[in-house]
Design a protein around this motif. Sequence first.
Motif, PDB file in Angstrom:
ATOM      1  N   ILE A   1       0.822  -1.211   0.000  1.00 56.94           N
ATOM      2  CA  ILE A   1       0.000   0.000   0.000  1.00 56.94           C
ATOM      3  C   ILE A   1       0.859   1.265   0.000  1.00 56.94           C
ATOM      4  CG2 ILE A   1      -1.561   1.374   1.449  1.00 56.94           C
ATOM      5  CD1 ILE A   1      -2.938  -1.167   2.289  1.00 56.94           C
ATOM      6  N   SER A  41      -1.355   4.223  -0.510  1.00 54.41           N
ATOM      7  CA  SER A  41      -2.463   4.981   0.079  1.00 54.41           C
ATOM      8  C   SER A  41      -3.756   4.203  -0.161  1.00 54.41           C
ATOM      9  CB  SER A  41      -2.581   6.393  -0.522  1.00 54.41           C
ATOM     10  OG  SER A  41      -2.984   6.333  -1.875  1.00 54.41           O
ATOM     11  N   GLY A  42      -4.790   4.514   0.608  1.00 58.26           N
ATOM     12  CA  GLY A  42      -6.055   3.814   0.426  1.00 58.26           C
ATOM     13  C   GLY A  42      -7.149   4.408   1.272  1.00 58.26           C
ATOM     14  N   GLY A  43      -8.378   4.320   0.778  1.00 59.17           N
ATOM     15  CA  GLY A  43      -9.524   4.843   1.506  1.00 59.17           C
ATOM     16  C   GLY A  43     -10.125   3.805   2.435  1.00 59.17           C
ATOM     17  N   PRO A  44     -11.091   4.227   3.248  1.00 50.31           N
ATOM     18  CA  PRO A  44     -11.684   3.328   4.238  1.00 50.31           C
ATOM     19  C   PRO A  44     -12.756   2.404   3.678  1.00 50.31           C
ATOM     20  CG  PRO A  44     -12.651   5.507   4.429  1.00 50.31           C
ATOM     21  CD  PRO A  44     -11.583   5.609   3.377  1.00 50.31           C
ATOM     22  N   ARG A  74      -7.455   1.335  -3.660  1.00 48.81           N
ATOM     23  CA  ARG A  74      -6.189   1.145  -2.964  1.00 48.81           C
ATOM     24  C   ARG A  74      -5.098   1.430  -3.988  1.00 48.81           C
ATOM     25  NH1 ARG A  74      -9.667   0.893   0.194  1.00 48.81           N
ATOM     26  NH2 ARG A  74     -10.100  -0.673   1.815  1.00 48.81           N
ATOM     27  N   THR A  79      -6.997  -1.492   4.617  1.00 47.26           N
ATOM     28  CA  THR A  79      -6.275  -0.259   4.363  1.00 47.26           C
ATOM     29  C   THR A  79      -5.137  -0.208   5.368  1.00 47.26           C
ATOM     30  OG1 THR A  79      -6.494   2.126   4.034  1.00 47.26           O
ATOM     31  CG2 THR A  79      -7.660   1.168   5.921  1.00 47.26           C
TER      32      THR A  79
END
Length: 222
Positions: A108, A110-113, A202, A156
């Motif tokens: 990863i 970055s990534g959202g919820p 992601r 995440t």
Amino acid sequence: MLKIQRSKKDKNIFKLISRTLMSFSLLLLLLLVPISRIKADPVTNTITSTVNIGTDDGTITGTSYNNSQNTLSIGKSGTTALTAFTTFKNLTIPVGATITDARLTLKITSGGPNSANVLIKAQNKGNATAPTNYATYQTAEAQSTTSSVAWNSLITGNWGTALVSPNIASVVQEVVSRSDWNSGNALLIFVKDNGSSSYASRTVGSANISDTSLRPQLSVTY
């Protein structure tokens, strides 16, 4: 009288021999039974391949093709489905090998919820090459394996958190069982959206990223 004594003596000798043979047979049986139950552990080999050439992976966003970024995107960008492709070269898997385990690892950035779900497939071709534009991606994707593996609820995490796929041995097996597969050939894997929530993307390291530990990896045990 002498004959009777000899007869008794012969019988005693016979009994002694019989008992000795029986004891020897039992001992031999006790020795052989555990040996027959011992099974040699099967010999296994594990190889790990990393995508190191920037043009060997990329992201498809809708109908847009990109293989020049430092990251790959999977899940959904807004409501648009994302597909990442990764090409693993020089896989030294022998012809006829039985694949027992295979895992794709992405790191990863970055990534959202929101919940991201993907489906892993491969191009069903004995020696794949990476797509160079959207048209060649469509051609390769149309030749996907029958086998696929769902990878749901991707976590995440912070920079460098590993996303390790479920076992995709069935996908790899379908390709290496082909008549045109040879040790040292390449495998093209697709990570396609599979019903992710909106904005559930992601981003993970690609072959272009300078930190080599963040690049896509494939481990295969056979």
